[in-house]
Design a protein around this motif. Structure first.
Motif, PDB file in Angstrom:
ATOM      1  N   LEU A  45     -48.011 -50.414 -49.470  1.00  0.00           N
ATOM      2  CA  LEU A  45     -46.801 -51.230 -49.572  1.00  0.00           C
ATOM      3  C   LEU A  45     -47.112 -52.655 -50.027  1.00  0.00           C
ATOM      4  CD1 LEU A  45     -44.460 -50.559 -46.521  1.00  0.00           C
ATOM      5  CD2 LEU A  45     -43.832 -50.586 -48.929  1.00  0.00           C
ATOM      6  N   TYR A  46     -48.205 -53.220 -49.447  1.00  0.00           N
ATOM      7  CA  TYR A  46     -48.513 -54.617 -49.777  1.00  0.00           C
ATOM      8  C   TYR A  46     -48.889 -54.750 -51.254  1.00  0.00           C
ATOM      9  CZ  TYR A  46     -49.712 -59.443 -49.154  1.00  0.00           C
ATOM     10  OH  TYR A  46     -49.707 -60.801 -49.266  1.00  0.00           O
ATOM     11  N   ALA A  47     -49.683 -53.763 -51.747  1.00  0.00           N
ATOM     12  CA  ALA A  47     -50.088 -53.802 -53.155  1.00  0.00           C
ATOM     13  C   ALA A  47     -48.850 -53.711 -54.051  1.00  0.00           C
ATOM     14  CB  ALA A  47     -51.054 -52.658 -53.452  1.00  0.00           C
ATOM     15  N   LEU A  48     -47.881 -52.899 -53.633  1.00  0.00           N
ATOM     16  CA  LEU A  48     -46.647 -52.744 -54.412  1.00  0.00           C
ATOM     17  C   LEU A  48     -45.799 -54.023 -54.351  1.00  0.00           C
ATOM     18  CD1 LEU A  48     -44.867 -50.604 -55.961  1.00  0.00           C
ATOM     19  CD2 LEU A  48     -43.698 -50.262 -53.781  1.00  0.00           C
ATOM     20  N   ARG A  49     -45.672 -54.564 -53.144  1.00  0.00           N
ATOM     21  CA  ARG A  49     -44.850 -55.781 -52.981  1.00  0.00           C
ATOM     22  C   ARG A  49     -45.421 -56.934 -53.789  1.00  0.00           C
ATOM     23  NH1 ARG A  49     -45.459 -56.799 -47.143  1.00  0.00           N
ATOM     24  NH2 ARG A  49     -44.309 -58.693 -47.556  1.00  0.00           N
ATOM     25  N   ASP A  50     -46.759 -56.994 -53.835  1.00  0.00           N
ATOM     26  CA  ASP A  50     -47.447 -58.068 -54.537  1.00  0.00           C
ATOM     27  C   ASP A  50     -47.029 -58.143 -56.004  1.00  0.00           C
ATOM     28  OD1 ASP A  50     -49.252 -60.113 -54.301  1.00  0.00           O
ATOM     29  OD2 ASP A  50     -50.975 -58.908 -54.923  1.00  0.00           O
TER      30      ASP A  50
ATOM     31  N   PRO B 284     -38.545 -59.451 -42.644  1.00  0.00           N
ATOM     32  CA  PRO B 284     -38.783 -58.099 -42.111  1.00  0.00           C
ATOM     33  C   PRO B 284     -40.045 -57.451 -42.689  1.00  0.00           C
ATOM     34  CG  PRO B 284     -36.498 -58.324 -42.826  1.00  0.00           C
ATOM     35  CD  PRO B 284     -37.206 -59.580 -43.248  1.00  0.00           C
ATOM     36  N   LEU B 285     -40.293 -57.657 -43.991  1.00  0.00           N
ATOM     37  CA  LEU B 285     -41.459 -56.991 -44.595  1.00  0.00           C
ATOM     38  C   LEU B 285     -42.767 -57.674 -44.199  1.00  0.00           C
ATOM     39  CD1 LEU B 285     -40.031 -56.086 -48.143  1.00  0.00           C
ATOM     40  CD2 LEU B 285     -40.272 -54.610 -46.140  1.00  0.00           C
ATOM     41  N   ILE B 286     -42.778 -59.002 -44.136  1.00  0.00           N
ATOM     42  CA  ILE B 286     -44.012 -59.695 -43.730  1.00  0.00           C
ATOM     43  C   ILE B 286     -44.309 -59.389 -42.261  1.00  0.00           C
ATOM     44  CG2 ILE B 286     -45.153 -61.930 -43.383  1.00  0.00           C
ATOM     45  CD1 ILE B 286     -43.560 -63.074 -45.708  1.00  0.00           C
ATOM     46  N   SER B 287     -43.280 -59.486 -41.414  1.00  0.00           N
ATOM     47  CA  SER B 287     -43.544 -59.322 -39.975  1.00  0.00           C
ATOM     48  C   SER B 287     -43.977 -57.897 -39.651  1.00  0.00           C
ATOM     49  CB  SER B 287     -42.333 -59.752 -39.140  1.00  0.00           C
ATOM     50  OG  SER B 287     -41.200 -59.053 -39.553  1.00  0.00           O
ATOM     51  N   SER B 288     -43.367 -56.895 -40.283  1.00  0.00           N
ATOM     52  CA  SER B 288     -43.789 -55.513 -39.994  1.00  0.00           C
ATOM     53  C   SER B 288     -45.187 -55.251 -40.551  1.00  0.00           C
ATOM     54  CB  SER B 288     -42.780 -54.502 -40.547  1.00  0.00           C
ATOM     55  OG  SER B 288     -42.566 -54.735 -41.912  1.00  0.00           O
ATOM     56  N   SER B 289     -45.504 -55.865 -41.683  1.00  0.00           N
ATOM     57  CA  SER B 289     -46.837 -55.696 -42.275  1.00  0.00           C
ATOM     58  C   SER B 289     -47.900 -56.274 -41.331  1.00  0.00           C
ATOM     59  CB  SER B 289     -46.859 -56.406 -43.634  1.00  0.00           C
ATOM     60  OG  SER B 289     -48.160 -56.654 -44.079  1.00  0.00           O
ATOM     61  N   ILE B 290     -47.685 -57.498 -40.903  1.00  0.00           N
ATOM     62  CA  ILE B 290     -48.692 -58.146 -40.034  1.00  0.00           C
ATOM     63  C   ILE B 290     -48.763 -57.443 -38.679  1.00  0.00           C
ATOM     64  CG2 ILE B 290     -49.241 -60.275 -38.753  1.00  0.00           C
ATOM     65  CD1 ILE B 290     -48.113 -61.854 -41.145  1.00  0.00           C
ATOM     66  N   MET B 291     -47.601 -57.219 -38.065  1.00  0.00           N
ATOM     67  CA  MET B 291     -47.629 -56.692 -36.691  1.00  0.00           C
ATOM     68  C   MET B 291     -48.081 -55.238 -36.631  1.00  0.00           C
ATOM     69  SD  MET B 291     -47.193 -59.143 -34.664  1.00  0.00           S
ATOM     70  CE  MET B 291     -46.894 -58.374 -33.067  1.00  0.00           C
ATOM     71  N   SER B 292     -47.831 -54.451 -37.676  1.00  0.00           N
ATOM     72  CA  SER B 292     -48.329 -53.064 -37.633  1.00  0.00           C
ATOM     73  C   SER B 292     -49.853 -53.071 -37.553  1.00  0.00           C
ATOM     74  CB  SER B 292     -47.840 -52.264 -38.850  1.00  0.00           C
ATOM     75  OG  SER B 292     -48.292 -52.857 -40.043  1.00  0.00           O
ATOM     76  N   LYS B 293     -50.487 -54.003 -38.281  1.00  0.00           N
ATOM     77  CA  LYS B 293     -51.958 -54.064 -38.267  1.00  0.00           C
ATOM     78  C   LYS B 293     -52.469 -54.608 -36.936  1.00  0.00           C
ATOM     79  CE  LYS B 293     -51.610 -56.172 -42.225  1.00  0.00           C
ATOM     80  NZ  LYS B 293     -51.638 -56.827 -43.510  1.00  0.00           N
ATOM     81  N   LYS B 294     -51.773 -55.596 -36.410  1.00  0.00           N
ATOM     82  CA  LYS B 294     -52.194 -56.171 -35.113  1.00  0.00           C
ATOM     83  C   LYS B 294     -52.062 -55.131 -34.009  1.00  0.00           C
ATOM     84  CE  LYS B 294     -53.848 -58.971 -36.569  1.00  0.00           C
ATOM     85  NZ  LYS B 294     -55.198 -59.469 -36.356  1.00  0.00           N
TER      86      LYS B 294
ATOM     87  N   ALA C  52     -48.663 -72.052 -47.844  1.00  0.00           N
ATOM     88  CA  ALA C  52     -48.343 -70.935 -46.943  1.00  0.00           C
ATOM     89  C   ALA C  52     -47.219 -70.084 -47.528  1.00  0.00           C
ATOM     90  CB  ALA C  52     -47.916 -71.495 -45.586  1.00  0.00           C
ATOM     91  N   PHE C  53     -46.991 -68.903 -46.926  1.00  0.00           N
ATOM     92  CA  PHE C  53     -45.865 -68.058 -47.342  1.00  0.00           C
ATOM     93  C   PHE C  53     -44.535 -68.741 -47.050  1.00  0.00           C
ATOM     94  CE2 PHE C  53     -48.908 -64.522 -46.836  1.00  0.00           C
ATOM     95  CZ  PHE C  53     -48.709 -63.932 -48.062  1.00  0.00           C
ATOM     96  N   MET C  54     -44.478 -69.387 -45.897  1.00  0.00           N
ATOM     97  CA  MET C  54     -43.231 -70.024 -45.472  1.00  0.00           C
ATOM     98  C   MET C  54     -43.294 -71.505 -45.854  1.00  0.00           C
ATOM     99  SD  MET C  54     -41.456 -67.713 -43.989  1.00  0.00           S
ATOM    100  CE  MET C  54     -41.994 -66.133 -44.586  1.00  0.00           C
TER     101      MET C  54
HETATM  102  N1  URA Z   1     -49.882 -60.991 -44.696  1.00  0.00           N
HETATM  103  C1  URA Z   1     -49.750 -59.668 -44.469  1.00  0.00           C
HETATM  104  O1  URA Z   1     -50.625 -59.036 -43.875  1.00  0.00           O
HETATM  105  N2  URA Z   1     -48.627 -59.069 -44.909  1.00  0.00           N
HETATM  106  C2  URA Z   1     -47.644 -59.718 -45.562  1.00  0.00           C
HETATM  107  O2  URA Z   1     -46.656 -59.109 -45.915  1.00  0.00           O
HETATM  108  C3  URA Z   1     -47.804 -61.079 -45.793  1.00  0.00           C
HETATM  109  C4  URA Z   1     -48.939 -61.695 -45.341  1.00  0.00           C
END
Ligand code: URA
Length: 433
Positions: free
Chosen positions: A164-169, A178-188, A206-208
């Motif tokens: 997903l991240y490669a595609l979003r990039d 929603p996409l950043i938070s689910s991406s980060i928190m799924s890994k955590k 930064a992103f934000m």
């Molecule tokens: N870092 C991540 O791991 N995912 C994002 O979507 C953005 C920053």
């Protein structure tokens, strides 16, 4: 279920059910749903958002798309921290040895850098021999033995996010809470720690862009963590200028070593002490903010924080001599002094531009495949708001090749000296829990 109906539903601003979200993630990981359809859905999410329940469902579906670490064999509370990424952000290298010296169990999975941001793994690999690949058994044993291990995320950890991240990039769909938070928190969450401290950065690098946006992202991630029973807290911190002085892999390792000796830059030291004091409270090693801070200052003073870094490096096959004698770390061929062209106050050192300048020297990757030069980078000699006299050194550039005219021009477009005094943004804007 047809995926096009899910795209249409989100395009119309409706909420997706748990089953629809699961269908999306399963189908994408199993290559039954093509990239073009997923990118359409991601864009609909960027534009129309997701409600809190959808974000939690998405995070869990992503987390369960691969291995979920079981750290039960490590006694005690396992802590983790995550930074949303920045320039000069070597926090893990100093903070994690500090808290582990206070008895906290640090079981950390880190990432690599891309573009203007650096990654902890690349910095650690600037130490000769440092091995970021431990199997699960070695990882657990090392944390039990010496309280700390830092490794790379395995390919099996959240495969849904990798795709997903490669595609979003490449589809303009990174910028979405929603996409950043689910991406980060799924890994955590998949990394298995009991507590999570998030360093959510805002500003140019930064992103934000604003503290308000960073707070929204932080609150969303805290809620996801809490829904999953993890003590999740966040710091909102400034990334308008680089953190500390050093930008570049070995240079940042050196700065982390100095910080563990109590000789680090004021801003970076403050960030480590604030983060460390939150982590000690999360780990229930201490229930008072000020006492926790004192514990951290004590482990710096008595050398045990630095010793933890040495133990970490030794356990993972790295050359401890380079920690004892940082001048043995990779060194660039040239160190070029960059001098102020006029007197005044350093008004701007935009983090994004400094990170890009360092990347162009070879300190970072423009694409995932690029090799890194560990030795090169930039060491600031002034921070925003410092007075400068014409001719003062504002930064040292560590480079293996003579600097091009274009690079030098970019440097002076980045380090802006103004006549008027200015006030820098506070480093720590807010702490949320
Ligand atoms: N870092 C991540 O791991 N995912 C994002 O979507 C953005 C920053």
């Amino acid at each position: 279920m047809r995926f096009v109906d899910i795209i249409n539903k989100k395009r119309e601003g409706k909420s997706l059910t748990k089953e629809e979200i699961q269908f999306w993630i399963d189908g994408y990981v199993n290559e039954e749903i093509p990239d073009y359809q997923v990118s359409a859905l991601c864009m609909a999410i960027v534009l129309n958002g997701m409600e809190s329940r959808e974000i939690s469902d998405l995070t869990l579906a992503m987390m369960n798309s691969g291995d979920v670490m079981n750290l039960e064999a490590i006694a005690g509370i396992k802590v983790d921290k995550h930074s949303t990424g920045g320039v000069g952000d070597k926090t893990s290298l100093a903070l994690l040895p500090m808290v582990s010296a206070c008895g906290v169990k640090v079981a950390k999975m880190s990432g690599r850098g891309l573009g203007h941001t650096g990654g902890t793994l690349d910095k650690l690999e600037s130490i000769d021999g440092f091995d970021i690949y431990l199997d699960d058994e070695e990882f657990v044993k090392q944390v039990n033995d010496i309280n700390i291990a830092i490794i790379g995320q395995t390919a099996q950890l959240v495969p849904a996010d990798k795709k997903l991240y490669a595609l979003r990039d490449v589809t303009g769909t990174v910028q979405s809470v929603p996409l950043i938070s689910s991406s980060i928190m799924s890994k955590k969450l998949a990394s298995g720690a009991d507590t999570i401290l998030l360093d959510v950065k805002y500003g140019d690098g930064a992103f934000m862009q604003t503290p308000e946006e960073a707070i929204e992202l932080a609150k969303t991630m805290i809620q996801i963590g809490k829904d999953c029973g993890r003590d999740t807290r966040a710091m909102i911190t400034d990334m308008n200028q680089p953190l500390g002085f050093a930008i570049g892999n070995a240079l940042e390792v050196k700065e982390a070593i100095a910080t563990l000796k109590g000789e680090g830059p004021a801003d970076f030291t403050e960030l480590c002490l604030t983060a460390g004091s939150i982590i000690l409270q999360q780990a229930k090693v201490c229930d008072d903010k000020d006492k926790a801070r004192q514990m951290l200052l004590d482990v710096i003073k008595d050398g045990s924080a630095l010793n933890q870094l040495k133990l970490l490096v030794k356990a993972q096959g790295g050359n401890v001599e380079q920690i004892e004698h940082p001048e043995l770390l990779p060194q660039a061929k040239y160190v070029v002094e960059m001098n102020a062209k006029k007197s005044g106050y350093l008004a701007q050192v935009k983090a994004l531009r400094v990170g890009t300048l360092a990347m162009k020297l070879g300190a970072g990757r423009a694409t995932k495949e690029d090799a890194i030069n560990f030795a090169v980078g930039i060491v600031l000699n002034k921070k925003v708001s410092n007075p400068v006299n014409e001719g003062d050194v504002i930064a040292y550039v560590h480079t293996d090749v003579p600097l091009s005219e274009e690079w030098i021009q970019d440097f002076y477009d980045t380090f802006i000296v103004d006549d008027e005094p200015c006030t820098p943004e506070p480093l720590i804007y807010e702490v949320l829990q």
